[in-house]
Scaffold this active site. Structure first.
Site, PDB file in Angstrom:
ATOM      1  N   CYS A 262      -3.494 -19.941   2.780  1.00 23.38           N
ATOM      2  CA  CYS A 262      -2.153 -19.358   2.658  1.00 23.38           C
ATOM      3  C   CYS A 262      -1.073 -20.423   2.493  1.00 23.38           C
ATOM      4  O   CYS A 262      -0.248 -20.363   1.575  1.00 23.38           O
ATOM      5  CB  CYS A 262      -1.863 -18.432   3.835  1.00 23.38           C
ATOM      6  SG  CYS A 262      -1.597 -19.244   5.428  1.00 23.38           S
ATOM      7  N   HIS A 310       0.650 -17.308   9.244  1.00 21.98           N
ATOM      8  CA  HIS A 310       0.423 -16.882   7.861  1.00 21.98           C
ATOM      9  C   HIS A 310       1.729 -16.968   7.084  1.00 21.98           C
ATOM     10  O   HIS A 310       2.816 -16.742   7.632  1.00 21.98           O
ATOM     11  CB  HIS A 310      -0.112 -15.448   7.821  1.00 21.98           C
ATOM     12  CG  HIS A 310      -0.593 -15.039   6.463  1.00 21.98           C
ATOM     13  ND1 HIS A 310      -1.771 -15.489   5.928  1.00 21.98           N
ATOM     14  CD2 HIS A 310      -0.041 -14.219   5.515  1.00 21.98           C
ATOM     15  CE1 HIS A 310      -1.935 -14.981   4.718  1.00 21.98           C
ATOM     16  NE2 HIS A 310      -0.893 -14.208   4.437  1.00 21.98           N
ATOM     17  N   HIS A 322       0.294 -13.781  -1.776  1.00 19.83           N
ATOM     18  CA  HIS A 322      -0.264 -14.592  -0.686  1.00 19.83           C
ATOM     19  C   HIS A 322      -1.774 -14.707  -0.853  1.00 19.83           C
ATOM     20  O   HIS A 322      -2.400 -13.976  -1.618  1.00 19.83           O
ATOM     21  CB  HIS A 322       0.099 -14.004   0.683  1.00 19.83           C
ATOM     22  CG  HIS A 322      -0.616 -12.733   1.016  1.00 19.83           C
ATOM     23  ND1 HIS A 322      -1.081 -12.443   2.286  1.00 19.83           N
ATOM     24  CD2 HIS A 322      -0.963 -11.662   0.252  1.00 19.83           C
ATOM     25  CE1 HIS A 322      -1.657 -11.253   2.291  1.00 19.83           C
ATOM     26  NE2 HIS A 322      -1.598 -10.757   1.089  1.00 19.83           N
TER      27      HIS A 322
END
Length: 347
Positions: A262, A310, A322
């Protein structure tokens, strides 16, 4: 046999007991997270199975970001160690040169130091030249002492550099050990997530691993178009890069060009625009100006979960691009898919 006969003598009571047992077992199966459909090998309830997989992926991602941080620190330690080793080599070269100079001065003094200066003056055919030589010898002596001082200083410098290098080597060893710990955690969590996915029905696996926004990946999809309303050219370039990477696999620790985790995805996206970002989510959230959710513009970094584990790249219309986890590729997803923790505008 007696017990069997007793149960036959009270059929009503036996049926009642069996019914009660069925209710109790069904309740227990429900409480344990199974569907109670009477299968020989009950499947986990879909909602609980999805929650378990999500939790394992989050825990792996937390470990991944810690691994990335340890790698960043290890690389810094490696660079410092290389610099110290180069500095030590340069200091050693200066020391060798000073020793050569010192040896030359000492040899010259040895060759000319056999007669008493007064006697040499009396015997000299050219007293003026000899006196000039004495002055030169005195200056040579001063240079001799200066060279000795330089040698001592260089020896101290080399010892200091070597001591710092030993410290950096220990730091690097500790960082490598930290990386290995995080790597084991990542491997264990991802293996557990794969096992949980394998116990799910194909339909439930597809809901977790399938692309939830296929239209965004198609050539004619609305999200595949150039991102509107980016605040500047660099943000627009970062978003365009992320669009180009839709469908790329998630690989923990990867920063492209063909696979990403990520934080690696947003790092690579802004790297393509000439902007350098830190490696981890924990550092990336402080890499620009904080913005509220209502102020989001394409190119902003959006962060999730209380541990800031994240990150995605906002692309407008309440969506982000993402890299979710190893079971799903780089994709477009709603920002409200996960608990929102904050946002940063990098440029």
């Amino acid at each position: 046999m007696a017990a069997h006969r007793r149960s036959r003598q009270r059929p009503v009571g036996g049926a009642t007991a069996r019914a009660a047992a069925t209710v109790v077992l069904a309740g227990a199966a429900t409480a344990a997270g199974f569907d109670g459909a009477g299968h020989a090998a009950p499947q986990p309830a879909p909602a609980r199975a999805r929650a378990d997989v999500d939790r394992l992926h989050r825990e792996a991602e937390v470990a991944t970001e810690k691994y990335n941080g340890a790698e960043e620190k290890a690389e810094s330690a490696r660079q410092r160690l290389r610099d110290l080793q180069d500095g030590t080599a340069r200091a050693q070269a200066r020391l060798n040169k000073a020793r050569e100079t010192l040896g030359t001065v000492a040899a010259a003094q040895y060759r000319t130091g056999g007669l008493d200066p007064v006697l040499r003056l009396m015997l000299s055919d050219d007293p003026d030249a000899y006196l000039d030589g004495v002055a030169l010898a005195e200056r040579s002596g001063s240079r001799h002492h200066a060279e000795l001082g330089r040698v001592r200083a260089q020896l101290r410098e080399i010892e200091k550099l070597r001591g710092a290098a030993r410290v950096e080597a220990k730091t690097l060893t500790a960082r490598r050990a930290e990386q290995e710990r995080h790597k084991r955690t990542i491997t264990e969590k991802l293996a557990a997530a794969r096992r949980a996915l394998s116990r799910m029905s194909p339909q439930e696996r597809a809901r977790i691993t399938g692309d939830t926004d296929r239209a965004a990946r198609s050539a004619g999809g609305r999200e595949a178009a150039a991102p509107p309303q980016a605040p500047n050219a660099r943000a627009a370039q970062a978003v365009a890069y992320a669009h180009q990477k839709l469908g790329s696999p998630y690989v923990w620790g990867a920063t492209g060009p063909d696979a990403f985790d990520c934080s690696g995805l947003v790092l690579a996206a802004y790297r393509s625009a000439g902007v350098s970002l830190p490696r981890t989510t924990y550092a990336q959230i402080n890499a620009g100006r904080k913005v509220s959710r209502s102020e989001l513009l394409p190119g902003d970094l959006v962060f999730f979960y209380s541990g800031i584990s994240h990150v995605g790249l906002y692309v407008g219309d309440g969506r982000m691009i993402h890299a979710p986890n190893p079971s799903a590729p780089v994709r477009v997803a709603p920002v409200d898919r996960m608990p929102f923790a904050g946002a940063t505008r990098v440029v």
